[in-house]
Write a protein that holds these residues in place. Sequence first.
Motif, mmCIF file in Angstrom:
data_model
loop_
_atom_site.group_PDB
_atom_site.id
_atom_site.type_symbol
_atom_site.label_atom_id
_atom_site.label_comp_id
_atom_site.label_asym_id
_atom_site.label_seq_id
_atom_site.Cartn_x
_atom_site.Cartn_y
_atom_site.Cartn_z
ATOM 1 N N PHE A 1 0.791 -1.227 0.000
ATOM 2 C CA PHE A 1 0.000 0.000 0.000
ATOM 3 C C PHE A 1 0.828 1.284 0.000
ATOM 4 N N CYS A 2 1.862 1.356 0.811
ATOM 5 C CA CYS A 2 2.651 2.593 0.879
ATOM 6 C C CYS A 2 4.036 2.273 1.407
ATOM 7 N N GLY A 3 5.034 2.968 0.874
ATOM 8 C CA GLY A 3 6.403 2.706 1.305
ATOM 9 C C GLY A 3 6.815 3.463 2.546
ATOM 10 N N SER A 4 5.918 4.232 3.151
ATOM 11 C CA SER A 4 6.264 5.014 4.341
ATOM 12 C C SER A 4 6.553 4.095 5.524
ATOM 13 N N TRP A 5 7.454 4.540 6.381
ATOM 14 C CA TRP A 5 7.790 3.803 7.604
ATOM 15 C C TRP A 5 6.560 3.689 8.497
ATOM 16 N N LYS A 6 5.916 4.863 8.739
ATOM 17 C CA LYS A 6 4.678 4.894 9.521
ATOM 18 C C LYS A 6 3.770 5.951 8.914
ATOM 19 N N LEU A 7 2.483 5.801 9.141
ATOM 20 C CA LEU A 7 1.497 6.751 8.647
ATOM 21 C C LEU A 7 0.634 7.262 9.794
ATOM 22 N N PHE A 8 0.215 8.518 9.671
ATOM 23 C CA PHE A 8 -0.647 9.139 10.693
ATOM 24 C C PHE A 8 -1.701 9.984 9.996
ATOM 25 N N TRP A 9 -2.821 10.134 10.686
ATOM 26 C CA TRP A 9 -3.829 11.096 10.246
ATOM 27 C C TRP A 9 -3.352 12.513 10.599
ATOM 28 N N PRO A 10 -3.945 13.570 10.002
ATOM 29 C CA PRO A 10 -3.520 14.953 10.301
ATOM 30 C C PRO A 10 -3.587 15.318 11.780
ATOM 31 N N HIS B 1 -1.495 0.966 7.487
ATOM 32 C CA HIS B 1 -1.258 0.981 6.048
ATOM 33 C C HIS B 1 -2.456 0.439 5.268
ATOM 34 N N ASP B 2 -3.144 -0.573 5.803
ATOM 35 C CA ASP B 2 -4.258 -1.156 5.060
ATOM 36 C C ASP B 2 -5.530 -0.311 5.135
ATOM 37 N N GLU B 3 -5.439 0.878 5.797
ATOM 38 C CA GLU B 3 -6.564 1.818 5.815
ATOM 39 C C GLU B 3 -6.197 3.135 5.141
ATOM 40 N N CYS B 4 -5.013 3.169 4.532
ATOM 41 C CA CYS B 4 -4.545 4.414 3.915
ATOM 42 C C CYS B 4 -5.321 4.687 2.627
ATOM 43 N N PRO B 5 -5.202 5.881 2.035
ATOM 44 C CA PRO B 5 -5.944 6.203 0.809
ATOM 45 C C PRO B 5 -5.711 5.223 -0.330
ATOM 46 N N MET B 6 -4.472 4.704 -0.500
ATOM 47 C CA MET B 6 -4.220 3.736 -1.565
ATOM 48 C C MET B 6 -5.032 2.458 -1.340
ATOM 49 N N ALA B 7 -5.063 1.975 -0.099
ATOM 50 C CA ALA B 7 -5.862 0.789 0.209
ATOM 51 C C ALA B 7 -7.329 1.043 -0.057
ATOM 52 N N LEU B 8 -7.795 2.245 0.278
ATOM 53 C CA LEU B 8 -9.196 2.592 0.045
ATOM 54 C C LEU B 8 -9.505 2.644 -1.454
ATOM 55 N N ALA B 9 -8.576 3.179 -2.251
ATOM 56 C CA ALA B 9 -8.793 3.247 -3.702
ATOM 57 C C ALA B 9 -8.907 1.853 -4.307
ATOM 58 N N LEU B 10 -8.055 0.914 -3.843
ATOM 59 C CA LEU B 10 -8.125 -0.456 -4.349
ATOM 60 C C LEU B 10 -9.395 -1.151 -3.890
ATOM 61 N N GLN B 11 -9.774 -0.916 -2.625
ATOM 62 C CA GLN B 11 -10.957 -1.574 -2.067
ATOM 63 C C GLN B 11 -12.235 -1.091 -2.752
ATOM 64 N N GLU B 12 -12.349 0.208 -2.961
ATOM 65 C CA GLU B 12 -13.574 0.768 -3.531
ATOM 66 C C GLU B 12 -13.478 0.969 -5.038
ATOM 67 N N GLY C 1 -8.516 14.613 -1.944
ATOM 68 C CA GLY C 1 -8.809 15.521 -0.833
ATOM 69 C C GLY C 1 -8.444 15.017 0.543
ATOM 70 N N MET C 2 -7.829 13.852 0.656
ATOM 71 C CA MET C 2 -7.419 13.337 1.962
ATOM 72 C C MET C 2 -5.974 13.737 2.237
ATOM 73 N N GLU C 3 -5.677 14.071 3.476
ATOM 74 C CA GLU C 3 -4.317 14.388 3.881
ATOM 75 C C GLU C 3 -3.831 13.333 4.866
ATOM 76 N N VAL C 4 -2.560 12.988 4.753
ATOM 77 C CA VAL C 4 -1.941 12.058 5.698
ATOM 78 C C VAL C 4 -0.571 12.600 6.069
ATOM 79 N N ILE C 5 0.014 11.988 7.082
ATOM 80 C CA ILE C 5 1.375 12.355 7.511
ATOM 81 C C ILE C 5 2.232 11.100 7.468
ATOM 82 N N ALA C 6 3.341 11.192 6.738
ATOM 83 C CA ALA C 6 4.274 10.064 6.652
ATOM 84 C C ALA C 6 5.445 10.322 7.588
ATOM 85 N N GLU C 7 5.810 9.305 8.353
ATOM 86 C CA GLU C 7 6.973 9.424 9.239
ATOM 87 C C GLU C 7 8.125 8.610 8.663
#
Length: 474
Positions: free
Chosen positions: A67-76, A83-94, A100-106
């Motif tokens: 889903f994403c190469g980020s070490w960790k992900l956070f909401w704003p 990772h399995d709830e991130c925007p990429m996972a949502l795009a594949l699922q739906e 329009g979604m914002e995330v924070i990558a650590e």
Amino acid sequence: MKNPDEHTNASSLSQPSLDQNWRDAHEFVQALPAAVYTTDVAGRITFYNEAAAELWGVRPQIGKSEFCGSWKLFWPDGSPLPHDECPMALALQEQRSIRGMEVIAERPDGTRVPLMPYPTPIFDRSGVLTGAVNMLVDISERRETEQAAQLLAAIVESSDDAILSKSLDGIIMSWNQGAERLFGYTAAEVIGKPILVLIPADRHHEEPTFLARLRRGERIDHYETIRQRKDGTLVEVSLTVSPLRNTRGQIVGASKIARDITERRRTEQQQHLLLREMNHRIKNLFALCGSIVALSGRKASSPGDLVSAIRERLGALAQAHELTLPKASEVASRTEQSTTLHALIKVIASPYNGHTDRPRLSVSGPDIPIAGGAVTSFALLLHEFATNAAKYGALSTPEGHISIECSADNERFNLTWREHGGPRVENRADGEGFGSLLSRATVKGQLDGEISRDWRPEGLTIRLTVARNRLNTQ
């Protein structure tokens, strides 16, 4: 019918062209400054460019990382984002693009980057989902700009000063709470209206001058003038006006800060009055000392008698001065000051009585208590009256004397000062000296009263009336 060999040859001829297109597309995506990566239908990363690796701070494993190469992900808001709830996972699922979604990558080093992802599902010609492509946009700079703008807006809105903006046509464009407090208009009442609603009619000429200077890119610092509130009252302000520029550097308006300087002006006037009073008091002190020396010299039979008389009168003058100073209470540690009118008059009169049986100043009527600021006010007034009498009136001659008559009711206190036996008063002096101005200011401003003078040939008469409730104010 075509020869199979011809078909084979055609396919073999087109294959290098497809490979070349793929290589060209691959190089193009690698060269993009934006982070781009792809996944298969299960969300496993199948490709990423160098910008993505730099953004993540890691190089994910092709075919394994999901889903994403980020070490960790956070909401704003800082809460963890699996990772399995991130925007990429949502795009594949739906099976739809997510916008329009914002995330924070650590990153592994702990630094965090705010991102705007643009995941888009990929379908083959038959409409079957085959994976997705995602572009990650670093919005750190935009976020910093927004935070700076929010901070600036908060500062402007919470400022005690009136801060507003206007167009080059003089139309109000913004209005903070400080402006509402200072001028009385709400933002809804003035935005879109000419700035002239705040400028008195006799100062409308200032606005064209301001606008001309702003168009030249000039800044106007601390210009002191007068502006008009909603209720029509006038207020003294200090203006700072700066040109406003758009992103292309063109001047499109002006920001204006208006600071109420009424209190500062009042303080300056009070300081000026105090300085004039100090100068006046010092002059009077020298004149009074001269009068004391002259009066003492008339009765002294020897230098020793003269010294003794002067010392006694100067000591009495010092005691009168003490009554004008507040004393700190040893019990409550606050300022206290109280006496009676007769006691105050006795101290004020003592420098002029000398050794005669008949007092130079006499008082009749009720002996009322006075306290607080009234002690200072009355002491200064009586001292002023006595000083002038010693210089020009009844106390400037050995035979002169002064009678003070008092009366009072529930609301007002009245005092009449009559001089007798002094030099004949031929006519009233022209104008009004500083001592008279000071007396009038003291009576009206501090005692809520009135004062009048009547210059008669036999001597000056002063009539003073003050509010009874001002005599005992601590």
